[in-house]
Design an enzyme around this catalytic site. Structure first.
Site, PDB file in Angstrom:
ATOM      1  N   GLU A   1      35.748  32.648  49.526  1.00 53.34           N
ATOM      2  CA  GLU A   1      37.338  33.513  50.292  1.00 53.34           C
ATOM      3  C   GLU A   1      37.109  33.644  51.820  1.00 53.34           C
ATOM      4  O   GLU A   1      37.858  33.686  52.714  1.00 53.34           O
ATOM      5  CB  GLU A   1      37.396  34.949  49.206  1.00 53.34           C
ATOM      6  CG  GLU A   1      38.102  34.811  47.749  1.00 53.34           C
ATOM      7  CD  GLU A   1      39.450  34.540  48.099  1.00 53.34           C
ATOM      8  OE1 GLU A   1      39.894  34.464  48.583  1.00 53.34           O
ATOM      9  OE2 GLU A   1      39.583  32.994  47.556  1.00 53.34           O
TER      10      GLU A   1
ATOM     11  N   LYS B   1      34.575  41.546  53.173  1.00 58.52           N
ATOM     12  CA  LYS B   1      32.836  40.030  52.363  1.00 58.52           C
ATOM     13  C   LYS B   1      32.639  39.298  53.929  1.00 58.52           C
ATOM     14  O   LYS B   1      30.909  38.912  53.473  1.00 58.52           O
ATOM     15  CB  LYS B   1      33.093  39.259  51.451  1.00 58.52           C
ATOM     16  CG  LYS B   1      33.350  39.999  50.013  1.00 58.52           C
ATOM     17  CD  LYS B   1      32.006  40.490  49.509  1.00 58.52           C
ATOM     18  CE  LYS B   1      32.368  41.740  48.181  1.00 58.52           C
ATOM     19  NZ  LYS B   1      31.132  41.263  47.701  1.00 58.52           N
TER      20      LYS B   1
ATOM     21  N   THR C   1      31.595  35.225  49.229  1.00 54.10           N
ATOM     22  CA  THR C   1      31.811  34.864  48.324  1.00 54.10           C
ATOM     23  C   THR C   1      32.590  33.690  49.518  1.00 54.10           C
ATOM     24  O   THR C   1      32.889  33.247  49.866  1.00 54.10           O
ATOM     25  CB  THR C   1      32.919  35.359  47.549  1.00 54.10           C
ATOM     26  OG1 THR C   1      34.582  34.641  47.663  1.00 54.10           O
ATOM     27  CG2 THR C   1      33.446  36.671  49.130  1.00 54.10           C
TER      28      THR C   1
ATOM     29  N   GLY D   1      27.289  47.298  40.075  1.00 52.21           N
ATOM     30  CA  GLY D   1      28.042  46.420  38.989  1.00 52.21           C
ATOM     31  C   GLY D   1      27.886  46.305  38.184  1.00 52.21           C
ATOM     32  O   GLY D   1      28.462  45.141  37.906  1.00 52.21           O
TER      33      GLY D   1
ATOM     34  N   TYR E   1      40.286  41.386  51.430  1.00 51.91           N
ATOM     35  CA  TYR E   1      38.696  41.561  50.386  1.00 51.91           C
ATOM     36  C   TYR E   1      37.957  39.750  51.679  1.00 51.91           C
ATOM     37  O   TYR E   1      36.530  40.560  51.588  1.00 51.91           O
ATOM     38  CB  TYR E   1      39.592  40.585  48.761  1.00 51.91           C
ATOM     39  CG  TYR E   1      38.303  40.277  48.631  1.00 51.91           C
ATOM     40  CD1 TYR E   1      37.469  41.487  48.239  1.00 51.91           C
ATOM     41  CD2 TYR E   1      37.354  38.826  48.397  1.00 51.91           C
ATOM     42  CE1 TYR E   1      36.079  40.491  46.587  1.00 51.91           C
ATOM     43  CE2 TYR E   1      36.872  38.678  47.585  1.00 51.91           C
ATOM     44  CZ  TYR E   1      35.700  39.287  46.944  1.00 51.91           C
ATOM     45  OH  TYR E   1      34.723  38.429  46.256  1.00 51.91           O
TER      46      TYR E   1
HETATM   47  P1  NAP Z   1      33.451  42.488  38.900  1.00 59.15           P
HETATM   48  O1  NAP Z   1      34.578  42.079  37.037  1.00 59.15           O
HETATM   49  O2  NAP Z   1      35.209  43.027  39.625  1.00 59.15           O
HETATM   50  O3  NAP Z   1      33.034  43.675  38.790  1.00 59.15           O
HETATM   51  C1  NAP Z   1      33.173  44.876  39.626  1.00 59.15           C
HETATM   52  C2  NAP Z   1      32.362  45.566  39.761  1.00 59.15           C
HETATM   53  O4  NAP Z   1      31.781  46.875  40.961  1.00 59.15           O
HETATM   54  C3  NAP Z   1      32.199  46.562  38.397  1.00 59.15           C
HETATM   55  O5  NAP Z   1      31.615  46.918  37.799  1.00 59.15           O
HETATM   56  C4  NAP Z   1      33.120  47.945  39.221  1.00 59.15           C
HETATM   57  O6  NAP Z   1      32.648  48.830  38.610  1.00 59.15           O
HETATM   58  C5  NAP Z   1      31.651  47.878  40.692  1.00 59.15           C
HETATM   59  N1  NAP Z   1      32.377  48.244  41.457  1.00 59.15           N
HETATM   60  C6  NAP Z   1      33.673  48.211  42.231  1.00 59.15           C
HETATM   61  N2  NAP Z   1      33.848  48.911  42.746  1.00 59.15           N
HETATM   62  C7  NAP Z   1      32.707  50.706  42.890  1.00 59.15           C
HETATM   63  C8  NAP Z   1      31.809  51.224  44.003  1.00 59.15           C
HETATM   64  N3  NAP Z   1      32.988  52.214  44.732  1.00 59.15           N
HETATM   65  N4  NAP Z   1      30.708  52.457  43.646  1.00 59.15           N
HETATM   66  C9  NAP Z   1      29.981  51.158  42.408  1.00 59.15           C
HETATM   67  N5  NAP Z   1      30.590  50.278  41.960  1.00 59.15           N
HETATM   68  C10 NAP Z   1      32.044  49.469  42.268  1.00 59.15           C
HETATM   69  O7  NAP Z   1      33.398  41.117  39.734  1.00 59.15           O
HETATM   70  P2  NAP Z   1      32.632  39.956  39.182  1.00 59.15           P
HETATM   71  O8  NAP Z   1      33.275  39.042  39.123  1.00 59.15           O
HETATM   72  O9  NAP Z   1      31.418  40.703  38.547  1.00 59.15           O
HETATM   73  O10 NAP Z   1      31.867  40.140  40.575  1.00 59.15           O
HETATM   74  C11 NAP Z   1      30.797  40.488  41.068  1.00 59.15           C
HETATM   75  C12 NAP Z   1      30.371  39.966  42.593  1.00 59.15           C
HETATM   76  O11 NAP Z   1      30.624  39.184  43.200  1.00 59.15           O
HETATM   77  C13 NAP Z   1      31.289  40.919  43.040  1.00 59.15           C
HETATM   78  O12 NAP Z   1      30.802  41.867  44.536  1.00 59.15           O
HETATM   79  C14 NAP Z   1      32.280  40.349  44.102  1.00 59.15           C
HETATM   80  O13 NAP Z   1      32.765  39.863  45.462  1.00 59.15           O
HETATM   81  C15 NAP Z   1      31.323  38.943  44.080  1.00 59.15           C
HETATM   82  N6  NAP Z   1      31.825  37.330  44.197  1.00 59.15           N
HETATM   83  C16 NAP Z   1      32.604  36.967  42.373  1.00 59.15           C
HETATM   84  C17 NAP Z   1      32.563  35.900  42.107  1.00 59.15           C
HETATM   85  C18 NAP Z   1      33.617  35.724  40.736  1.00 59.15           C
HETATM   86  O14 NAP Z   1      34.203  34.602  41.056  1.00 59.15           O
HETATM   87  N7  NAP Z   1      33.811  36.587  40.269  1.00 59.15           N
HETATM   88  C19 NAP Z   1      32.796  35.065  43.232  1.00 59.15           C
HETATM   89  C20 NAP Z   1      32.315  35.389  44.650  1.00 59.15           C
HETATM   90  C21 NAP Z   1      31.172  36.768  44.710  1.00 59.15           C
HETATM   91  P3  NAP Z   1      33.587  49.306  37.342  1.00 59.15           P
HETATM   92  O15 NAP Z   1      33.247  49.128  36.417  1.00 59.15           O
HETATM   93  O16 NAP Z   1      34.009  51.111  37.430  1.00 59.15           O
HETATM   94  O17 NAP Z   1      34.943  49.086  38.283  1.00 59.15           O
HETATM   95  O1  F7E Z   2      43.175  33.714  41.949  1.00 62.05           O
HETATM   96  C1  F7E Z   2      46.436  32.069  42.590  1.00 62.05           C
HETATM   97  C2  F7E Z   2      46.077  32.540  43.480  1.00 62.05           C
HETATM   98  O2  F7E Z   2      43.126  35.866  41.722  1.00 62.05           O
HETATM   99  C3  F7E Z   2      42.789  32.861  42.318  1.00 62.05           C
HETATM  100  C4  F7E Z   2      37.634  36.705  42.835  1.00 62.05           C
HETATM  101  O3  F7E Z   2      36.927  37.221  41.789  1.00 62.05           O
HETATM  102  O4  F7E Z   2      37.043  34.101  43.358  1.00 62.05           O
HETATM  103  C5  F7E Z   2      38.490  35.691  42.904  1.00 62.05           C
HETATM  104  O5  F7E Z   2      39.226  35.215  43.713  1.00 62.05           O
HETATM  105  C6  F7E Z   2      44.360  32.112  42.666  1.00 62.05           C
HETATM  106  C7  F7E Z   2      45.265  32.715  43.977  1.00 62.05           C
HETATM  107  O6  F7E Z   2      40.998  34.150  42.003  1.00 62.05           O
HETATM  108  C8  F7E Z   2      48.438  34.107  39.971  1.00 62.05           C
HETATM  109  O7  F7E Z   2      47.339  33.243  44.204  1.00 62.05           O
HETATM  110  C9  F7E Z   2      48.736  31.716  41.445  1.00 62.05           C
HETATM  111  O8  F7E Z   2      45.728  31.069  45.217  1.00 62.05           O
HETATM  112  O9  F7E Z   2      42.608  34.520  39.830  1.00 62.05           O
HETATM  113  P1  F7E Z   2      42.363  34.546  41.494  1.00 62.05           P
HETATM  114  P2  F7E Z   2      40.840  34.472  43.599  1.00 62.05           P
HETATM  115  O10 F7E Z   2      41.676  35.403  44.804  1.00 62.05           O
HETATM  116  O11 F7E Z   2      40.516  33.125  44.336  1.00 62.05           O
HETATM  117  C10 F7E Z   2      37.034  34.512  44.950  1.00 62.05           C
HETATM  118  C11 F7E Z   2      35.723  34.069  44.253  1.00 62.05           C
HETATM  119  C12 F7E Z   2      36.186  36.016  44.755  1.00 62.05           C
HETATM  120  O12 F7E Z   2      35.500  36.595  45.812  1.00 62.05           O
HETATM  121  C13 F7E Z   2      37.175  37.355  44.551  1.00 62.05           C
HETATM  122  O13 F7E Z   2      36.506  38.290  43.838  1.00 62.05           O
HETATM  123  O14 F7E Z   2      45.465  31.623  42.298  1.00 62.05           O
HETATM  124  N1  F7E Z   2      48.031  32.222  40.976  1.00 62.05           N
HETATM  125  N2  F7E Z   2      49.629  32.784  40.336  1.00 62.05           N
HETATM  126  C14 F7E Z   2      47.187  34.171  40.354  1.00 62.05           C
HETATM  127  N3  F7E Z   2      46.464  34.426  40.611  1.00 62.05           N
HETATM  128  C15 F7E Z   2      46.275  36.088  39.774  1.00 62.05           C
HETATM  129  N4  F7E Z   2      44.984  36.916  39.503  1.00 62.05           N
HETATM  130  N5  F7E Z   2      47.491  36.009  38.798  1.00 62.05           N
HETATM  131  C16 F7E Z   2      48.992  34.886  39.397  1.00 62.05           C
HETATM  132  O15 F7E Z   2      49.667  35.414  38.285  1.00 62.05           O
END
Ligand code: NAP
Ligand code: F7E
Length: 364
Positions: A147, A173, A145, A28, A169
């Site tokens: 979540e 996770k 996460t 990723g 999701y």
């Molecule tokens: P992101 O920007 O959506 O990046 C996800 C990565 O996973 C991308 O490089 C994507 O590749 C790759 N990927 C998806 N499906 C794949 C597959 N089938 N095989 C190989 N690679 C694949 O996510 P992020 O925000 O950097 O998050 C990184 C990790 O932390 C994730 O596991 C996410 O669930 C977790 N996480 C994120 C947050 C947050 O707030 N950002 C919070 C808690 C946990 P492509 O470019 O090809 O799509």
């Molecule tokens: O939504 C509300 C929505 O999509 C945050 C991922 O990185 O963090 C992320 O998940 C909140 C939710 O993030 C819109 O309903 C309102 O309550 O930015 P989000 P997420 O769902 O919290 C966790 C930690 C991960 O692990 C995930 O990979 O915002 N919301 N209006 C909206 N959200 C989106 N996307 N778009 C709207 O228009």
């Protein structure tokens, strides 16, 4: 010494250094966290391998933006293919494996629950099995996460708070999280998890609410007339800054195998994040109305800049997240450096600069 011999000697020395470098594999790497983590690891002297899955268009934009695209060894990998994962681990034998690959968008997980489960759960299982069968001594980090807490059972959430997931999701996770602790106990695999609360940045995907807001506000400043369409404005998140959070990943993987919450302990509603961004963009936001009829006006232009669209409501949402990061603070000395005001300011500034043509965002 003749020139050819000197060149050969330099080549051998470079290879010797490379072969003795510690190595890290990031699944990723093209995503937000993968890019920042790769930058940190390269600066620490790691040889970084990054996995990329095939697509018809290039997707190294984040790595180009951070200036590290040429410093990474790219490995083609589809995480749901066991043999692909197995041979990658067997051939590289990395010291560290960061499993960041995932289908990360909660909204999409309701539409693609099977795909989400295969990538997030089976993908993690493939990695753990590959480590187990090959017997490599790699340490592994799993991206868990907040979540997983879903409809929270206590506030704030820590490592002992039970999970109550609310989306495919989150379920995928949570299952992957339990797999990691099972493989740790059953086979002694050195795998840790970081339970990361939402973390954002200038290179966050534009589908997530923070970047959707910062980018679309920048469009409004540049003449867009259509108000921004959002869903649940009352949702509360504990938002941190991604470059701070990837530092925690490195501390966690280098500690004895364990689970750590990574968060800021501060909460903000989607509505308040919108207001923060709008003020940073030079507007004067005021929300009026309730529920589906709520709207935000810019009191300078009198235009509606945001309205609620039920299209963005989720079948079941997570309404409140607040992480207690005291364990990682006490044991590993980590704390966040950037608060939500700074994050909003950086994101809005970046998107305004992108739309003004002052910075190349490589399509991110
Ligand atoms: P992101 O920007 O959506 O990046 C996800 C990565 O996973 C991308 O490089 C994507 O590749 C790759 N990927 C998806 N499906 C794949 C597959 N089938 N095989 C190989 N690679 C694949 O996510 P992020 O925000 O950097 O998050 C990184 C990790 O932390 C994730 O596991 C996410 O669930 C977790 N996480 C994120 C947050 C947050 O707030 N950002 C919070 C808690 C946990 P492509 O470019 O090809 O799509
Ligand atoms: O939504 C509300 C929505 O999509 C945050 C991922 O990185 O963090 C992320 O998940 C909140 C939710 O993030 C819109 O309903 C309102 O309550 O930015 P989000 P997420 O769902 O919290 C966790 C930690 C991960 O692990 C995930 O990979 O915002 N919301 N209006 C909206 N959200 C989106 N996307 N778009 C709207 O228009």
């Amino acid at each position: 010494m003749d020139m050819a011999l000197l060149k050969r000697l330099i080549y051998c020395i470079i290879n010797l250094i490379k072969n003795n470098m510690k190595s890290a594999l990031i699944t990723g790497i093209t995503g937000q966290d993968g890019a920042y983590l790769a930058k940190d690891l390269i600066s620490k002297g790691y040889k970084v391998y990054g996995t990329v899955r095939r697509s018809s268009t290039p997707k190294l934009g984040r790595l180009s933006l951070l200036g590290i695209q040429t410093k990474i060894d790219f490995i083609p990998l589809e995480i749901t293919e066991f043999s692909n994962v197995f041979y990658t681990i067997k051939d590289i034998k990395p010291d560290l494996i960061f499993n960041l690959a995932a289908q990360t968008f909660v909204e999409v997980s309701f539409k693609h629950p099977i795909l989400t489960t295969e990538i997030n759960y089976i993908g993690t299982l493939n990695l753990l099995e590959a480590i187990k069968i090959t017997g490599v001594k790699s340490k592994m980090y799993q991206a868990s996460t907040s979540e997983m807490y879903g409809e929270v059972l206590s506030k704030p959430q820590n490592e002992k708070t039970p999970f109550n997931p609310r989306s495919p999701y989150a379920v995928s996770k949570a299952a992957a999280h339990y797999l990691v602790s099972n493989y740790r106990e059953a086979y002694g695999i050195e795998a840790s998890t970081g339970i990361l609360f939402n973390h954002e940045s200038e290179i966050r995907g534009r589908e997530f609410v923070t970047r959707k807001i910062s980018y679309q506000l920048a469009e409004i400043i540049n003449g867009r007339d259509i108000p921004i369409q959002l869903g649940n404005l009352n949702s509360v998140r504990d938002w941190g800054y991604a470059p701070d959070f990837v530092k925690a990943m490195y501390l966690i993987i280098n500690h004895k195998p364990d689970d750590f919450v990574v968060s800021t302990n501060k909460t903000t509603t989607v509505r308040d994040f919108f207001k923060l961004c709008a003020v940073n963009a030079g507007l004067k936001p005021e929300f009026v109305g309730d529920g589906i009829n709520e709207k935000c006006y810019d009191r300078i232009s009198s235009k509606i800049i945001c309205e609620v669209n039920k299209k963005y409501y989720r079948p079941s949402d997570v309404d409140y997240l607040q992480g207690d990061y005291s364990k990682i603070n006490k044991e590993l000395g980590w704390s966040p450096d950037n608060d939500i005001q700074v994050i909003a300011e950086k994101m809005v500034r970046f998107d305004l600069d992108v739309l003004a043509g002052k910075v190349n965002n490589f399509g991110i």
